[in-house]
Design a protein around this motif. Structure first.
Motif, mmCIF file in Angstrom:
data_model
loop_
_atom_site.group_PDB
_atom_site.id
_atom_site.type_symbol
_atom_site.label_atom_id
_atom_site.label_comp_id
_atom_site.label_asym_id
_atom_site.label_seq_id
_atom_site.Cartn_x
_atom_site.Cartn_y
_atom_site.Cartn_z
ATOM 1 N N GLY B 48 0.837 -1.202 0.000
ATOM 2 C CA GLY B 48 0.000 0.000 0.000
ATOM 3 C C GLY B 48 0.863 1.240 0.000
ATOM 4 N N ALA B 49 0.317 2.306 0.531
ATOM 5 C CA ALA B 49 1.024 3.587 0.522
ATOM 6 C C ALA B 49 2.327 3.539 1.304
ATOM 7 C CB ALA B 49 0.123 4.681 1.094
ATOM 8 N N ALA B 50 2.418 2.632 2.261
ATOM 9 C CA ALA B 50 3.631 2.544 3.074
ATOM 10 C C ALA B 50 4.731 1.716 2.407
ATOM 11 C CB ALA B 50 3.298 1.945 4.446
ATOM 12 N N SER B 104 -3.440 -17.156 -5.529
ATOM 13 C CA SER B 104 -4.327 -16.078 -5.947
ATOM 14 C C SER B 104 -3.632 -14.732 -5.731
ATOM 15 C CB SER B 104 -5.622 -16.140 -5.134
ATOM 16 O OG SER B 104 -6.510 -15.135 -5.530
ATOM 17 N N PHE B 105 -3.663 -13.889 -6.742
ATOM 18 C CA PHE B 105 -2.984 -12.594 -6.637
ATOM 19 C C PHE B 105 -3.949 -11.478 -6.998
ATOM 20 C CE2 PHE B 105 -2.407 -11.792 -11.206
ATOM 21 C CZ PHE B 105 -2.551 -13.073 -11.730
ATOM 22 N N ASP B 106 -3.704 -10.298 -6.450
ATOM 23 C CA ASP B 106 -4.635 -9.191 -6.680
ATOM 24 C C ASP B 106 -3.954 -7.826 -6.722
ATOM 25 O OD1 ASP B 106 -3.991 -8.748 -4.044
ATOM 26 O OD2 ASP B 106 -6.069 -8.659 -3.328
ATOM 27 N N ALA B 107 -2.645 -7.808 -6.903
ATOM 28 C CA ALA B 107 -1.971 -6.508 -6.910
ATOM 29 C C ALA B 107 -0.716 -6.552 -7.763
ATOM 30 C CB ALA B 107 -1.595 -6.097 -5.482
ATOM 31 N N VAL B 108 -0.429 -5.413 -8.369
ATOM 32 C CA VAL B 108 0.826 -5.242 -9.100
ATOM 33 C C VAL B 108 1.561 -4.038 -8.509
ATOM 34 C CG1 VAL B 108 -0.293 -3.845 -10.916
ATOM 35 C CG2 VAL B 108 1.898 -4.961 -11.373
ATOM 36 N N LEU B 109 2.830 -4.252 -8.229
ATOM 37 C CA LEU B 109 3.686 -3.163 -7.763
ATOM 38 C C LEU B 109 4.556 -2.724 -8.923
ATOM 39 C CD1 LEU B 109 5.143 -1.441 -5.508
ATOM 40 C CD2 LEU B 109 6.734 -3.379 -5.311
ATOM 41 N N ILE B 110 4.510 -1.452 -9.238
ATOM 42 C CA ILE B 110 5.437 -0.906 -10.225
ATOM 43 C C ILE B 110 6.537 -0.191 -9.458
ATOM 44 C CG2 ILE B 110 5.721 0.761 -12.106
ATOM 45 C CD1 ILE B 110 3.023 -0.059 -13.141
ATOM 46 N N TYR B 111 7.757 -0.535 -9.799
ATOM 47 C CA TYR B 111 8.886 0.038 -9.070
ATOM 48 C C TYR B 111 10.018 0.396 -10.017
ATOM 49 C CZ TYR B 111 10.927 -4.675 -9.368
ATOM 50 O OH TYR B 111 11.428 -5.876 -9.810
ATOM 51 N N ASN B 112 10.914 1.231 -9.501
ATOM 52 C CA ASN B 112 11.993 1.782 -10.306
ATOM 53 C C ASN B 112 13.246 0.921 -10.112
ATOM 54 O OD1 ASN B 112 14.094 3.325 -11.375
ATOM 55 N ND2 ASN B 112 13.063 5.249 -10.890
ATOM 56 N N SER B 113 13.525 0.098 -11.110
ATOM 57 C CA SER B 113 14.659 -0.819 -10.970
ATOM 58 C C SER B 113 15.989 -0.117 -11.197
ATOM 59 C CB SER B 113 14.512 -1.998 -11.946
ATOM 60 O OG SER B 113 14.427 -1.543 -13.277
ATOM 61 N N GLN B 115 16.527 2.961 -9.747
ATOM 62 C CA GLN B 115 16.745 3.668 -8.490
ATOM 63 C C GLN B 115 16.479 2.744 -7.298
ATOM 64 O OE1 GLN B 115 18.025 6.605 -8.287
ATOM 65 N NE2 GLN B 115 17.913 7.273 -10.413
ATOM 66 N N SER B 116 17.330 1.743 -7.162
ATOM 67 C CA SER B 116 17.306 0.856 -5.989
ATOM 68 C C SER B 116 15.948 0.214 -5.740
ATOM 69 C CB SER B 116 17.744 1.619 -4.733
ATOM 70 O OG SER B 116 18.984 2.256 -4.932
ATOM 71 N N ASN B 117 15.220 -0.057 -6.818
ATOM 72 C CA ASN B 117 13.912 -0.725 -6.712
ATOM 73 C C ASN B 117 12.906 0.048 -5.871
ATOM 74 O OD1 ASN B 117 14.849 -2.799 -8.324
ATOM 75 N ND2 ASN B 117 15.360 -4.125 -6.617
ATOM 76 N N LYS B 118 13.020 1.358 -5.870
ATOM 77 C CA LYS B 118 12.073 2.170 -5.097
ATOM 78 C C LYS B 118 10.666 2.063 -5.692
ATOM 79 C CE LYS B 118 15.575 5.537 -3.659
ATOM 80 N NZ LYS B 118 15.629 5.029 -2.276
ATOM 81 N N ALA B 119 9.690 2.033 -4.808
ATOM 82 C CA ALA B 119 8.305 1.824 -5.229
ATOM 83 C C ALA B 119 7.738 3.058 -5.933
ATOM 84 C CB ALA B 119 7.451 1.484 -4.016
ATOM 85 N N VAL B 120 6.934 2.801 -6.938
ATOM 86 C CA VAL B 120 6.159 3.861 -7.592
ATOM 87 C C VAL B 120 4.725 3.815 -7.079
ATOM 88 C CG1 VAL B 120 5.236 4.696 -9.789
ATOM 89 C CG2 VAL B 120 7.592 3.846 -9.656
ATOM 90 N N GLY B 121 4.115 2.667 -7.145
ATOM 91 C CA GLY B 121 2.739 2.558 -6.685
ATOM 92 C C GLY B 121 2.233 1.135 -6.738
ATOM 93 N N VAL B 122 1.124 0.922 -6.100
ATOM 94 C CA VAL B 122 0.473 -0.381 -6.053
ATOM 95 C C VAL B 122 -0.918 -0.238 -6.649
ATOM 96 C CG1 VAL B 122 -0.307 -2.267 -4.579
ATOM 97 C CG2 VAL B 122 1.694 -0.910 -3.921
ATOM 98 N N TRP B 123 -1.232 -1.093 -7.574
ATOM 99 C CA TRP B 123 -2.555 -1.080 -8.180
ATOM 100 C C TRP B 123 -3.193 -2.450 -7.938
ATOM 101 C CZ3 TRP B 123 1.547 1.599 -9.769
ATOM 102 C CH2 TRP B 123 1.368 2.955 -10.093
ATOM 103 N N THR B 124 -4.424 -2.442 -7.505
ATOM 104 C CA THR B 124 -5.104 -3.696 -7.164
ATOM 105 C C THR B 124 -6.210 -3.989 -8.173
ATOM 106 O OG1 THR B 124 -6.651 -2.570 -5.705
ATOM 107 C CG2 THR B 124 -4.632 -3.411 -4.706
ATOM 108 N N PHE B 125 -6.617 -5.231 -8.173
ATOM 109 C CA PHE B 125 -7.703 -5.683 -9.046
ATOM 110 C C PHE B 125 -8.325 -6.908 -8.397
ATOM 111 C CE2 PHE B 125 -3.440 -6.589 -10.765
ATOM 112 C CZ PHE B 125 -3.359 -7.953 -10.498
ATOM 113 N N GLY B 126 -9.388 -7.408 -8.993
ATOM 114 C CA GLY B 126 -10.028 -8.588 -8.437
ATOM 115 C C GLY B 126 -9.061 -9.762 -8.387
ATOM 116 N N ALA B 127 -9.128 -10.566 -7.326
ATOM 117 C CA ALA B 127 -8.195 -11.686 -7.164
ATOM 118 C C ALA B 127 -8.286 -12.640 -8.341
ATOM 119 C CB ALA B 127 -8.501 -12.411 -5.861
ATOM 120 N N GLN B 128 -7.106 -13.068 -8.820
ATOM 121 C CA GLN B 128 -7.040 -13.924 -9.996
ATOM 122 C C GLN B 128 -6.044 -15.040 -9.787
ATOM 123 O OE1 GLN B 128 -9.088 -13.528 -12.425
ATOM 124 N NE2 GLN B 128 -9.853 -11.470 -11.974
#
Lengths: 101, 152
Positions: B48-50, B104-113, B115-128
């Protein structure tokens, strides 16, 4: 619907997307729309067997996403499930400026 | 003619382009665009945001066609703006083929590989879950109201 169970480079895969497959015979190469696929992905593509599976389409849409899944079942066993998920909107960041004074 | 208090829209776009650095610890590896990756997470994860950086904790297992760290995000379209909103969206879908998810997964994390893999954001969707198939994650329309990242 006939799902083709193949071995590519020693790994078993299923190719439900391939709708027009001419199965020459078990253990031989096959052709897709007259295009022979003998040596792709570093492995020999060999048809092991063709199985009759039940195809099921599942779709869903809400304000955030729209997705469609295609599933292939053999009796009560899920053999294949692919999914196309589209995110409909991203995340907004509010940029607000403070006041001076 | 009256003045209007506002953050410059160009500034918002420039934030996405890494032009402004108010801090003192910014280290850039170069002048090119950074590389970004997308990783998939199990429903048991608590991203999440943290979330500050990529972590393999509760990421899908590196089995069944999934590689630890996820897939590369295609970034062929530079940040843009419309009205007073700056925005950016990956320029292509993210695809996993020959894929069997480890759960089952429901989120994708996009991160900056870059810049030390720093997080950009998390986007969720229905579990798949995916079985011996393909998972296509298609991006929203790249405009001011739908883009994956919007600085309004």
């Amino acid at each position: 619907m006939t799902l083709i169970n193949v071995v590519i480079g020693g790994e078993t895969k299923y190719l439900p997307e391939v709708r027009q497959v001419e199965v020459l015979s078990e253990g031989q190469l096959y052709t897709v729309n007259n295009y022979q696929v003998p040596y792709n992905e570093g492995g020999k593509l060999v048809v092991m067997k063709a199985e009759e599976l039940t195809e099921k389409l599942v779709s869903y849409e809400d304000d955030n996403e729209i997705w469609t899944a295609i599933e292939y079942w053999e009796d009560n066993e899920l053999r294949h499930r692919s999914l196309h998920m589209q995110l409909k909107k991203g995340l907004p960041i509010a940029g607000r400026q403070g006041n001076i004074g | 003619m009256a003045n209007t208090q506002a953050l410059a829209t160009s500034f918002k776009t420039e934030l996405l382009n890494g032009i402004h650095a108010f801090g003192t610890s910014v280290v850039r590896g170069g002048t090119g665009a950074d590389s970004f990756k997308a990783a998939l997470y199990l429903t048991t994860a608590t991203l999440g945001a943290a979330t500050t950086a990529y972590s393999s904790t509760n990421e899908l297992s590196a089995t069944g066609g999934y590689t630890a760290g996820g897939n590369t995000v295609t970034n062929a379209t530079a940040p843009s703006n419309s009205g007073t909103t700056a925005f950016w969206t990956p320029s292509a879908q993210i695809q996993w083929t020959g894929f069997t998810s480890s759960g089952s997964f429901d989120a994708v994390l996009i991160y900056n590989s870059t810049q030390s893999n720093k997080a950009v954001g998390v986007w969720t969707f229905g579990a798949q879950s995916i079985t011996a198939g393909t998972f296509n994650l298609t991006m929203p329309t790249n405009d001011a109201t739908h883009a994956l990242i919007q600085l309004a």
